[in-house]
Enzyme design. Structure first.
Site, PDB file in Angstrom:
ATOM      1  CB  ALA A  68      57.177  42.061  10.519  1.00  0.00           C
ATOM      2  CG  ASP A  69      57.795  48.024   7.496  1.00  0.00           C
ATOM      3  OD1 ASP A  69      57.515  47.614   6.206  1.00  0.00           O
ATOM      4  OD2 ASP A  69      57.814  49.243   7.584  1.00  0.00           O
TER       5      ASP A  69
END
Length: 189
Positions: A68-69
């Site tokens: 995830a970012d």
């Protein structure tokens, strides 16, 4: 087995909150936006690279890796993590009195395929005076956070309005993550 390609305590907490069984895998991925890359493309690429790096680090053939970012975006500029107090103050001054976006992308990657989902939230901060910014930075929360604030802590006092995902602003959009996990039988409810 699900692996989280992150050492973020917020991401671990959010997965635990919804009862997901997982392990973590530590990855190092450069976070540098390419010249022609849109903010949304950048966030998606970094999240995907984290998941791919996690998968490459594991010997588990059945591994599914979640990467995830999350980034704060104002006027097409990506606000990463502040380098120091001066950088944090500059970010908060720029966000003051404005609406910005928080883009959070999740990738699930295994040897069988790749799947992703993205949450885009709009966040409005009120006008922040110098004393408010200084006091917030003194809490220490501004560091290690995109845009120099943490909505889950004292930073909540800096948020006038949120249109979107609270957990997405924290760093892992739970609705989108759960939808991906359900689609691949990694959670049931």
């Amino acid at each position: 087995m699900l692996y989280l390609a992150s050492q973020s305590p917020r991401r671990r907490q959010l997965l635990e909150q919804i009862g997901v069984d997982f392990r973590t895998v530590d990855v190092e991925v450069p976070e540098q936006r390419a010249l022609a890359e849109s903010p949304r493309e950048y966030v998606s690429r970094v999240a995907r690279e984290k998941a791919l790096a996690g998968l490459a680090a594991l010997s588990d053939a059945g591994a599914v890796v979640l990467g995830a970012d999350t980034e704060v975006v104002l006027d097409d500029e990506v606000f990463g993590k502040p380098a120091d107090a001066a950088d944090a103050a500059a970010m908060l001054r720029r966000l003051s009195g404005r609406v910005h976006e928080v883009i959070s992308t999740v990738w699930l990657i295994s040897h069988k395929g790749e799947w992703s989902d993205t949450s885009v939230s709009r966040v409005r901060m009120p006008e922040l005076d110098a004393a408010t910014i200084k006091a917030y930075i003194a809490t220490g929360e501004a560091f290690g956070k995109a845009g120099a604030y943490a909505i889950q802590g004292h930073g909540a006092k800096l948020i006038e309005h949120l249109d979107g995902s609270h957990s997405g602003v924290m760093g892992l959009p739970i609705f989108e993550t759960a939808r991906l996990l359900r689609a691949h039988a990694l959670i049931t409810a």
